[in-house]
Design an enzyme around this catalytic site. Structure first.
Site, PDB file in Angstrom:
ATOM      1  N   LYS B 155       0.851  -1.047   0.111  1.00 31.53           N
ATOM      2  CA  LYS B 155       0.061   0.003  -0.083  1.00 31.53           C
ATOM      3  C   LYS B 155       0.771   1.192  -0.142  1.00 31.53           C
ATOM      4  CE  LYS B 155      -4.019   0.064   2.637  1.00 31.53           C
ATOM      5  NZ  LYS B 155      -4.953  -0.400   3.583  1.00 31.53           N
ATOM      6  N   ARG B 289     -11.562  14.470   6.421  1.00 28.08           N
ATOM      7  CA  ARG B 289     -12.428  15.304   5.690  1.00 28.08           C
ATOM      8  C   ARG B 289     -13.907  14.799   5.598  1.00 28.08           C
ATOM      9  NH1 ARG B 289     -10.199  10.761   1.985  1.00 28.08           N
ATOM     10  NH2 ARG B 289     -12.083   9.888   1.500  1.00 28.08           N
ATOM     11  N   ARG B 335     -24.070   4.805  -5.376  1.00 26.17           N
ATOM     12  CA  ARG B 335     -23.359   5.781  -6.228  1.00 26.17           C
ATOM     13  C   ARG B 335     -23.677   5.406  -7.814  1.00 26.17           C
ATOM     14  NH1 ARG B 335     -17.471   6.884  -3.840  1.00 26.17           N
ATOM     15  NH2 ARG B 335     -17.996   6.566  -1.483  1.00 26.17           N
TER      16      ARG B 335
END
Lengths: 180, 491
Positions: B155, B289, B335
């Site tokens: 990652k 966020r 979505r």
């Protein structure tokens, strides 16, 4: 009568439009297409049922259809303009053009029962007209041509699905036009 | 307070709506491609900030600060993506004397480094996946290589959105996967640092919503399940997570709270966990966020998270207390992406030729779509979010399916039918999902319903027939018509 070939995904549907009847793959499907005030909006009204559709015409006769929460691309072509989509294999009941020519008349309809020897197509070739007859008794499964169609030798004209003759022979329409 | 929204699309409209609800003026910024975008028309003022490319516009810090200066904006909301987690941006905003609506720059620097976040989480007592909390060196030492359990994830230390991640199933693959992850991370984030993490599969992705005031107080606003993902991009999210035991839920909330306090966290954030097949949670990262899927939390808590963020920025204290946060009902979000499942989910481009968004009880649509809107490859493929709320999961699910069937979007292929395929699948209905579930589903384009197809065949044939009839009866050309009229006049 107008015939349209509608391709949706892998499937093809034949739609016959006449003044009195609407057929999809030989089965009646009555309905009216009603344009609504919004651009591209239609209702397909069948009895008490309404199917709202939004149609957007794209290139090469493709329609983007929004209906019932689906987005489907349908390609619509008038039948006589289609070429080479027919399966090339000829079955027992297939009537093919013995030579190149022009179709003058098609005295039968899809779905109609015919007897062996019944005139299905009148073809004009080299200034002669000939009647092309049903190779077997059965039901007219497909009419591949239209008066005015130019056909090549061995082109499929009419496909008859073999079955036992209809009980009431008197109902059949048999036209004779010119002889060979 | 006048707010400048440093973003575009649906989240920009979302933030501007919250400003409207507060009676605060909102400033939109836009790239060349977004000249006619909905967020531009919605705002009180709109300032162009550069050409289409994100690097020249939405990532252009000087242009954004200049836009704020010109309009007299007092605060900047970065939305999600773009510069939302960029500590340099947050610092530049504060140095310019403006308020950054989000965490402190130091927090962003820490959370932006996933290894630093892991070290912090471990120190705060959170369950963290085993593994070195240090970056992978260019050459892996023998003793580390011997310890690696396969399959293992490589990652990127920096960045998000599921990028810079590769899976190595065997020791033979490792080197190549590391190289690929490094390349992607370098291209996407400008930093090719990577680390190794054990693969937890099957796993459930459960995240906890937090809100802190940066002065020692923090709230936990419930959790979300985001296991329905394709290539690590979320497709369907819900709150609360289905079937969690109360004790596990409290364990997650407790872990999230501890991390929030350890960071003295300010503003909104999300603490992400993976739940393994034994039901054990493992901390993954913290997202500093507002998130795409925030509406599901808003619908079950009844609070407007963006409004809370904005008011927190002005008043500096939390206006709500933990005991006011009670989760009620279930919310599920889908979505809608401009991606064609029939073409391997390839991003699609085109123009919105027809639009009819759903409505009715329990349905919320967050979108910036409008008829005629161009869909391009310049930005991400998210078109809209449809969120359904119900008093229980079955009602929410039924409403969401109804709403997706109501949605009419013409001009681009979307994942609408694939979403319905997921929402109608027995495993999803049972809540028996994990992060690998979507990969097991093959999109079935236009599956079933031959009756509908026959009707569509009829309708399109009739439409073509009608068009043929019209072209025959109309005058062949405008000039022909004029000639006819002239001739008649001469008579």
């Amino acid at each position: 009568m107008s015939i349209y070939c509608v391709s949706i995904g892998e499937r093809e549907y034949r739609v016959n439009v006449t003044d009195t009847q609407l057929l999809v793959d030989g089965e009646p499907l009555p309905g009216r297409l009603i344009p609504l005030s919004g651009k591209g909006l239609y209702l397909l009204r069948r009895g008490n049922q309404n199917l709202e559709l939004h149609l957007n015409v794209g290139e090469r006769s493709t329609y983007e259809v929004l209906a019932a929460g689906r987005r489907i691309i349908a390609c619509v072509k008038p039948a006589h303009r289609r070429s080479r989509r027919w399966p090339q294999l000829h079955q027992t009941g297939d009537l093919v053009a013995p030579m190149p020519g022009m179709v003058v008349a098609v005295p039968v309809r899809e779905g109609e029962r015919v007897v062996q020897g019944q005139s299905l197509v009148v073809l004009e070739s080299m200034k002669m007209q000939m009647q092309l007859r049903a190779p077997c008794a059965g039901r007219v499964a497909r009419v591949a041509i239209w008066p005015g169609s130019q056909v090549k030798k061995n082109a499929l004209l009419v496909r008859v699905e073999e079955s036992s003759p209809a009980p009431n022979v008197g109902e059949l329409n048999v036209h004779e036009r010119g002889t060979i | 307070m006048k707010i400048l929204v440093a973003n575009r699309g649906e989240i920009a409209v979302r933030i501007l709506r919250a400003c409207r609800d507060l009676g605060w003026p909102g400033v939109a910024v836009y790239s060349e491609a977004d000249r006619e975008a909905l967020h531009v028309r919605y705002a009180d003022e709109a300032v162009p900030i550069g050409p289409t490319a994100a690097s020249a516009s939405y990532l252009n810090i000087p242009a954004l600060l200049e836009a704020a200066r010109r309009t007299g904006a007092e605060a900047i909301h970065p939305g999600y993506g773009f510069l939302a987690e960029n500590p340099a941006f947050a610092r530049a905003v504060e140095d310019a004397g403006l308020i950054f609506i989000g965490p402190r720059p130091e927090t962003l620097a820490l959370t932006g480094d996933k290894l630093a976040a892991r070290r912090m989480a471990r120190a705060a007592g959170l369950p963290v996946l085993p593994g070195p909390d240090t970056p992978l060196p260019a050459r892996i030492p023998e003793d580390l290589a011997a310890q690696i359990a396969y399959p293992v994830l490589v990652k990127a230390t920096v960045g998000g959105g599921g990028r810079g991640i590769r899976l190595a199933r065997t020791p033979e693959e490792l080197e190549q996967k590391i190289a690929a992850a490094r390349r992607e991370a370098q291209a996407a984030f400008g930093d090719d640092t990577v680390y190794l993490e054990p693969l937890v599969q099957p796993a459930r992705h459960i995240e906890v919503q937090i809100l802190g005031d940066g002065r020692g107080h923090a709230l936990c606003l419930g959790e979300r399940e985001c296991s329905i993902q394709r290539r690590r991009q979320k497709l369907i999210e819900e709150s609360p997570a289905h079937g969690l035991s109360e004790s596990l839920r409290w364990q997650l909330y407790d872990a999230a709270s501890r991390l929030t306090h350890a960071l003295n966290y300010r503003s909104l954030g999300t603490v992400e966990f993976l739940l393994d097949s034994d039901g054990q949670p493992h901390f993954i990262e913290i997202n500093p966020r507002i998130q795409v899927e925030h509406p599901v939390t808003e619908l079950v808590t009844g609070f407007d998270l963006v409004k809370e963020q904005l008011q927190l920025a002005e008043e500096r204290v939390l206006r709500i207390s933990q005991d006011q946060i009670v989760l009620r009902g279930v919310a599920i979000e889908a979505r809608i992406l401009a991606e064609d499942p029939a073409q391997g989910f390839l991003p699609a481009t085109g123009e919105i030729t027809y639009l009819k968004e759903p409505g009715g009880p329990g349905i919320r649509v967050d979108s910036a779509l409008y008829p005629g809107m161009p869909v391009t490859a310049d930005y991400d493929s998210l078109l809209a979010k449809v969120i359904a709320w119900g008093e229980d999961r079955a009602v929410a699910l039924q409403r969401l399916r109804r709403a997706l069937r109501e949605f009419r979007l013409g001009g681009v292929p979307t994942d609408l039918e694939f979403l319905l395929q997921v929402l109608e699948s027995p495993r999803f209905i049972a809540g028996n999902i994990d992060t690998t579930y979507v990969e097991t589903l093959r999109p079935q384009p236009q599956a079933g319903d031959p009756e509908l197809e026959r009707q569509i065949a009829l309708a399109t044939a009739l439409a073509a027939h009608r068009r043929q009839g019209q072209t025959k009866s109309e005058p062949s050309s405008p000039s022909g018509m004029w000639r006819m009229t002239a001739w008649r006049e001469q008579m």
